[in-house]
Structures are given as structure tokens and as C-alpha cells.
Design a protein around this motif. Structure first.
Motif, mmCIF file in Angstrom:
data_model
loop_
_atom_site.group_PDB
_atom_site.id
_atom_site.type_symbol
_atom_site.label_atom_id
_atom_site.label_comp_id
_atom_site.label_asym_id
_atom_site.label_seq_id
_atom_site.Cartn_x
_atom_site.Cartn_y
_atom_site.Cartn_z
ATOM 1 N N PHE A 187 36.789 40.131 48.909
ATOM 2 C CA PHE A 187 37.396 40.396 47.610
ATOM 3 C C PHE A 187 38.727 39.645 47.487
ATOM 4 N N GLY A 230 38.181 36.062 46.780
ATOM 5 C CA GLY A 230 37.814 35.871 45.371
ATOM 6 C C GLY A 230 39.050 35.786 44.484
ATOM 7 N N LEU A 231 39.983 36.727 44.666
ATOM 8 C CA LEU A 231 41.204 36.706 43.851
ATOM 9 C C LEU A 231 42.008 35.433 44.103
ATOM 10 N N MET A 290 40.869 32.521 45.083
ATOM 11 C CA MET A 290 40.202 31.356 44.486
ATOM 12 C C MET A 290 40.412 31.326 42.970
ATOM 13 N N ILE A 291 40.466 32.506 42.343
ATOM 14 C CA ILE A 291 40.692 32.534 40.892
ATOM 15 C C ILE A 291 42.087 31.987 40.574
#
Lengths: 305, 438
Positions: B250, B253-254, B256-257
Motif C-alpha cells: 500500500f 502505491g502511494l 508511486m502516485i
């Protein structure tokens, strides 16, 4: 010991800093400070919107073509565009025959050699050539421009703080020097007052002098504002030709990442808080099953203990 | 690894058994980042950043290797070869922007990782080696990033190289020969560009090697945790996989955003416009500034303006290097037995001041060298050194700390950490009868 020497070193740095600080305070109190002339008269670029702004920004092809026309008829006399090739004009919506014609009719020819004698010569540009420089070298460029060097424009939008609005403001910002400008800051011989330029006096003469300097094929009114805006948009393209695919790819990547991250979050929550009956299988040496297995193996091998 | 209740690797099929007897690589992975590594159950999201730094390094190495296939480390060609990558190489713009912004993101996550360690006392015994190796990685990162910024051979590349190697010129007697030796000449030129490229390619792999040591050293005592209390029972831990692989997933993911937003929509926001002007030894930029991640150190360098026994420039260079080197002594400067800042109220206050202080230093380092920024950075530098060399040693003597929870599980039971894994999860079916001595 470490702490003793550490404190000693710390005191040393602090003493040196206090000494510097004291002199700084002294200078602040005793010296009179006047704002620099640049500080007083320099202006930030004007607010101007371009179609490339924002995460969904796209090129306005018609505007790029108009901007290219301004570059061709005005800027190209002094400024090179060395990173850009004629073939790149296809991005602007030109067809191949048009590009070939533009290259062949370009006012400056490309350096070449005579295929028979090997002597230096020039030839007409072809589509794969980069835009030829109007000057043979830097000395020639300075000699022709009052010792100022016209910069290559390929990257100018990215190479100046303020980007395209700065280019637009600079091109439209020529004016008479204000009356209260100190004498030493007044434009000298061959310089021109422009409050958007860092040191207020720029060597480039006003390039867009009158409305209608170029004649747009698409009927757009060629005011100075429009010409400046169009050429700034064109130079945004030369600096960042992949802007559109960057924005497009970015949106796709963000949508993908958003979904992936939501899934990752759900997996994380599921593993940490999902299902009260979740148990991790004990596979360690303390697991009764494993212990039974190792006892059996030991027994079989005849090892005691 | 050193916990007796760690789950043991058992090959699932005959091939893995065959493999395990010959090259137990799956076993290594299982014990390092798999279910075989018990981790405190109460790690918060600040513990994601080590993994994120690893992700950032991987991005840098992959994009960097491909960029090197198209880049020409020659003074006359370097700038144009970068533009060639941007314009003519397929997805070259993506690679180059990812590499340039990736460096910034590597530093962002590394700085958060370092401050996590500072706040929760992760540098204290028995994790001193983890901390020291981490600092070695940080120094290598700074060298790599500095040399990488020189490679596009723009104006800031050239003048940055000149200013930074000029620092060595401040060393008495041998300074100038050292500077010439580093550059391979009296000013940055082809020789400097070539060796910077060579080292810029080498050092990331050295970093990767030191990271292995960093993780190895971490696995001996195991991870610290937000309470700073040692692991005492199996209930205090959960296996790294699947608990922290899921939590890190998770986090990645943050990360990479955030990275994608900068990379695709503001790719030049963290850079400097002057670096799109080809290097010109005859034209000095108005403000020479390094990349943002060096700004606090640049502010310390410039804070010394008046000679005081030693020349001001030498003070600046010494202070800049000392500001990082003193961190190597941190485990012995701060002797407080309590690790976590959550149980040290006075420390917590000074820590927050330090954080603000470093942000101020960063702002001043990016600003032009004029008042009031110079005087502000002088005061901020005073606090920086005072914090580590005077306040921390005194605090560890006189500070009144809060009572610690008896164990990690106890702190979780009392709801101290909402993020912690619930206790019923992964609890062994029965307590080990006699836990062997740790």
C-alpha cells in the motif's frame, strides 16, 4: 569522551557562527541598504493562458503553425533552433510534401561539401536536417549583433524561469525607460529597456514592432499580442515536443496506480483486520506437528534426545 | 532471525527441496523478507520508508542503465545527447524525467527514513551498526546525486561542479592540488565529466551492496518499533510476510502516485531552468544553487561569513562536513536509555524544533546569499550543532521520561497504536514451553 569532544566542537562552530552573526547585525545597523534597481523595476511575467497548461493541456496545432510562421519570418533571422529537425514539423500538422518544401525553401542553407572536390559549400535543407543556424559560428553571431549572442531557441521556454508567459511578456514588454530610472541603469548604446528582462536592458531590438508584421494564412488577426503568444506556444512545443504524450501517459498511469493502490489497501486491510478466525500456520520448530515429525525421524535414525 | 519463534522455511515441493539443498536462496529470502522474519506488530507507516528507498534505488538503477545506453559523456556532446534522449529515443523523455525526479524522490523517502530513526531512537543500541551503515549509504547517495547532476552538462551542472569541488580548495596547503586531482584539471572539463560518469555508474551498485549490510545488521536485533520497547514474546511480533509486505504494498502505491504526479505533470518543478542552457565556462549564472536536497547543507556552508581564527570558507566547509559526520557519533552522544521520542517529552519538543530548523536551513540554502537569509541560516546552523552536540547529551542526563509500556503487546492492548495488528492475529496456538535464551 565522545560527548566532551562533541560539545567542544559544537562550541567552536557556535562561536564562529556568533562572530559571523555579530558582524552581520553590525552591518545591518550601520550600513544603509538601498533596494537594487533591478529589484525595483523588474516585473514578473504577465498572466497568460496557453492550451498546454494543466494536466489535460494539449497543443493548439493551428496556433503552433502560426507561431512557426512568426519564427520563420521574424526570429529565424538571428536565432537558431538547433535541437529541432524539419521532419519534426509533422507534429504541427504539416504533410510530408509541405515539410520538404519548407526545408527546401528555408532561407539559410545547410553546410555541406562539394561531392566532387570536397570543398566546403552549402546545400538546400532536407526534411532530416535540423534547422540551420543563421550564423556560421559564435564570433559571426556576435559580430552581427553588437557583441550580443542570440541564444538558440529550442529550449528557451524551459531554460528561463517563467516559461512561455515570460517569452510572451518579454516580446510584448518593450517600453520607454521610466523617468525615475537611475542614469546608470538606463539602456546604453544598442540596448533596449524591458522590465521583464532580468537586468532590465536587453540587447535584442524589439522583434515584433507592428501589428500585421506577418500575414496569417488562417485569418487570425496578427496583432503584436497574438504573434507573441503564438510564437511562445511554438517555442513551448520546441522545448517539450512530447508534452501531449506525457500528459496522456500520465493520466493512464495515474488511473492504473489508483486502482492498484486501492487493491493494495484492501489487501492490507484484509490481511490485518479481515476474518477473526485467520490463523497463520505454525511451521516453526515449536509446532507440534513438526516436533512429532522430527521425533519420528530421530527415532528412525536411532538418535536419542 | 534471532527469534526462537521465527517460522522455519520448509520447501513446498521436490524441486524447492532440491534447490534448498544446493542453493538455499529461497530460504534466504524467506528469512529476510518472508514469513521467517518476525517484526513488531505495531510498526506505523513511517516504517514503510526503508522499502520505499529500495524501490527508489531500483527505479534509479533501471532508468539509469537505459539512459547510459544513449548518453555521451563528452563535453561537446553531453548536452545534445540528453536532448537526443528527450526527443528521439523511444520513451526517452519518460526515462530521463523518471531518473531526474526519481533522484528527488529517493532523497524525500530517505530523509523521512532518517528522521523516523532519529525520532524513535533507532540508532541506539543494539542497532548502532544499522545506523552507521545507513549514514554510509546517505553519503554515497549524496556523492552519486551530485555527480549525476553534472552529467547533463548544463549551466548548473558545470557551475555546481565547480563550486562543490572548489570546497576542497579551502583545505589549507593541499586544497588546490586536491581539487585539480579530483577534476583532472583546473576547471570542470572532459576529464571531470568522464570520471563523474564512471563513478555515477559505479556508486549505485556500491549503495546496493551497503544496503545488503544495512539489512543484515538490522536482522540481528530485528526492527525497532514506535514504543522503542524490546520484543519480549511471540505475541509482540507478526511475520514480515504477509503483514508488512501487504502494508508496504500500500505504501509503495502511494509513493508511486506521488512520483507519477511530479514526473508526468511537473517534471521540471524540482530542477533549475539554467540547466537547460548548455555549460558555458565564460558565463556565471546569477545564483548558483545545488539541487533542493542539498540546500540545508549549502546554507550551513554559506553561514560562515567572517574569518574567526580560521578563514570563513574553511569554517563553512568543516561545518558542512561536520553536520553529517556528527550523525556517526549520535548513538554515543544520546545516551538516554529510552529509545522512542513518544516517551521523551522534552526530547520530542527539541526534535520538532530541529525539524523546523532544518526546513528553515533548506529554505535559506535555496535563497540567494543575501540578508536576511544569511543571518537566519547562521541562527539555524547554531541550533543544528547545539541540538546534536549539546542538547542531546544533556537531555540524556537530565530528562524525565514517561513510563514505558511493559511490552509491545501491552501498548497495543491499551490502544496506543491503532495501526497495530490486532492481537488475536497470528498468535501461536500455544506458548512455547521454554523459550531458549535470546
Amino acid at each position: 569522551m565522545v560527548r566532551f569532544f562533541g560539545a567542544l566542537v559544537g562550541m567552536g562552530f557556535i562561536a564562529a557562527l556568533l562572530w559571523s552573526f555579530g558582524w552581520g547585525v553590525n552591518a545591518q545597523l550601520t550600513e544603509t541598504h538601498t533596494q537594487s534597481v533591478e529589484h525595483r523595476f523588474h516585473q514578473e511575467p504577465r498572466d497568460v493562458a496557453f492550451s498546454t497548461d494543466g494536466p489535460f493541456g494539449k497543443f493548439d496545432r493551428a496556433q503552433l503553425q502560426r507561431g512557426f510562421q512568426v519564427y520563420k519570418e521574424v526570429c529565424a533571422a538571428c536565432h537558431s533552433l538547433g535541437q529541432v529537425a524539419f521532419r519534426n514539423l509533422a507534429d504541427l500538422g504539416y504533410e510530408e510534401p509541405e515539410i520538404k518544401a519548407i526545408a527546401a525553401q528555408w532561407q539559410i542553407e545547410v553546410p555541406s561539401i562539394n561531392p566532387d572536390t570536397g570543398e566546403a559549400t552549402t546545400r538546400k535543407a532536407i526534411a532530416s536536417d535540423h534547422f540551420p543556424s543563421p550564423y556560421a559560428n559564435e564570433v559571426a553571431a556576435r559580430a552581427g549583433n553588437n557583441n550580443a549572442l542570440p541564444p538558440d531557441l529550442s529550449l528557451i521556454v524551459k531554460a528561463r524561469e517563467g516559461g512561455a508567459p515570460y517569452i510572451y511578456s518579454l516580446l510584448t514588454g518593450y517600453q520607454n525607460a521610466p523617468a525615475d530610472l537611475p542614469a546608470e541603469a538606463r539602456p546604453g548604446q544598442g540596448l533596449h529597456y524591458n522590465p521583464y528582462f532580468a537586468n532590465l536592458n536587453i540587447a535584442m531590438p524589439p522583434p515584433l514592432t507592428a501589428d500585421g508584421q506577418v500575414t496569417y494564412a488562417d485569418g487570425t488577426n496578427p496583432t503584436r499580442e497574438n504573434m507573441a503568444k503564438d510564437v511562445a506556444a511554438f517555442l513551448t512545443w520546441t522545448a517539450e515536443p512530447n508534452l501531449e504524450s506525457r500528459h496522456r501517459t500520465g493520466l493512464a498511469v495515474l488511473i492504473f496506480l489508483l486502482i492498484a493502490t486501492i487493491l493494495a489497501y484492501m489487501a492490507y486491510q484484509n490481511i490485518w483486520h479481515g476474518g477473526a478466525d485467520r490463523r497463520v500456520r505454525q511451521t516453526g520448530p515449536l509446532d507440534p506437528e513438526n516436533q512429532a515429525k522430527s521425533r519420528a525421524a530421530k527415532k528412525e535414525a536411532g538418535i536419542k534426545g | 532471525m534471532s527469534f526462537p519463534w521465527a517460522q522455519q522455511y520448509s520447501p513446498k515441493n521436490s524441486f524447492m527441496r532440491w534447490m534448498d539443498e544446493r542453493l538455499p536462496l529461497p530460504r534466504l529470502a524467506y528469512n529476510a523478507v518472508g514469513a521467517g522474519y518476525p517484526v513488531p506488530r505495531n510498526l506505523n507507516h513511517f516504517w514503510n520508508f526503508g522499502v520505499l528507498a529500495g524501490v527508489a534505488l531500483t527505479i534509479q538503477i533501471v532508468t539509469g542503465i537505459i539512459l547510459a545506453m544513449h548518453y555521451a559523456p563528452v563535453g561537446t556532446m553531453a548536452f545534445d545527447s540528453v536532448e537526443h534522449i528527450m526527443r528521439n529515443v523511444n520513451q526517452g523523455w519518460l526515462l530521463r524525467y523518471a531518473h531526474a525526479n526519481g533522484a528527488s524522490f529517493f532523497f524525500i523517502v530517505t530523509y523521512i527514513h532518517i528522521f523516523r530513526g532519529l525520532y524513535y531512537g533507532s540508532y541506539k543500541a543494539p542497532r548502532e551498526m544499522v545506523w552507521l551503515l545507513g549514514l554510509v549509504i546517505f553519503l554515497l547517495m549524496m556523492a552519486t546525486a551530485f555527480m549525476g547532476y553534472v552529467l547533463p552538462w548544463g549551466q548548473m551542472s558545470f557551475w555546481g561542479a565547480k563550486v562543490i569541488t572548489g570546497l576542497f580548495g579551502a583545505i589549507p596547503l593541499v586544497g588546490e592540488p586536491i581539487q585539480a586531482w579530483l577534476l583532472g584539471g583546473f576547471a570542470p572539463d572532459n576529464a571531470a565529466l568522464n570520471r563523474f560518469f564512471s563513478l555515477h555508474y559505479l556508486l549505485p551498485f556500491v549503495i546496493a551492496g551497503v544496503i545488503i549490510l544495512h539489512i543484515w545488521a538490522l536482522h540481528i536485533p530485528g526492527s525497532n518499533n514506535p514504543t522503542g520497547v524490546d520484543i519480549k514474546t511471540p505475541q509482540d511480533t507478526v511475520p514480515f510476510h504477509p503483514y508488512y509486505t501487504a502494508k508496504d504494498g500500500f505504501g509503495v502505491g502511494l509513493f508511486m502516485i506521488a512520483f507519477a504526479i511530479m514526473l508526468f505533470f511537473f517534471p521540471n518543478a524540482l530542477g533549475h531552468a539554467d540547466n537547460y542552457i548548455p555549460a558555458n565556462p565564460l558565463s556565471t549564472p546569477a545564483h548558483i544553487v545545488p539541487e533542493w536536497y542539498f540546500w540545508p547543507f549549502y546554507a550551513i556552508l554559506r553561514a560562515f561569513t567572517v574569518d574567526f581564527i580560521l578563514p570563513a570558507k574553511l569554517w563553512g566547509v568543516l561545518a558542512m562536513f561536520a553536520s553529517i559526520l556528527l550523525l556517526f557519533f549520535l548513538p554515543w552522544l544520546d545516551r538516554s536509555p529510552v529509545r522512542s521520542g513518544s516517551y521523551r517529552p522534552t526530547f520530542k519538543m527539541f526534535f520538532i524544533i530541529l525539524l523546523i530548523d532544518i526546513l528553515i536551513l533548506g529554505y535559506c540554502g535555496g535563497a540567494p546569499a543575501e540578508e536576511p537569509f544569511v543571518m537566519i541560516s547562521q541562527l539555524a546552523t547554531i541550533y543544528y550543532f547545539a541540538h546534536f552536540l549539546i542538547i542531546l547529551p544533556l537531555l540524556s542526563k537530565f530528562e524525565k521520561t514517561l513510563p514505558l509500556p511493559t511490552s509491545i503487546s501491552a501498548s497495543v492492548l491499551h490502544g496506543e497504536k491503532q495501526e497495530a495488528a490486532p492481537l488475536e492475529v497470528a498468535r501461536p496456538k500455544r506458548r512455547p514451553r521454554a523459550a531458549p535464551a535470546e
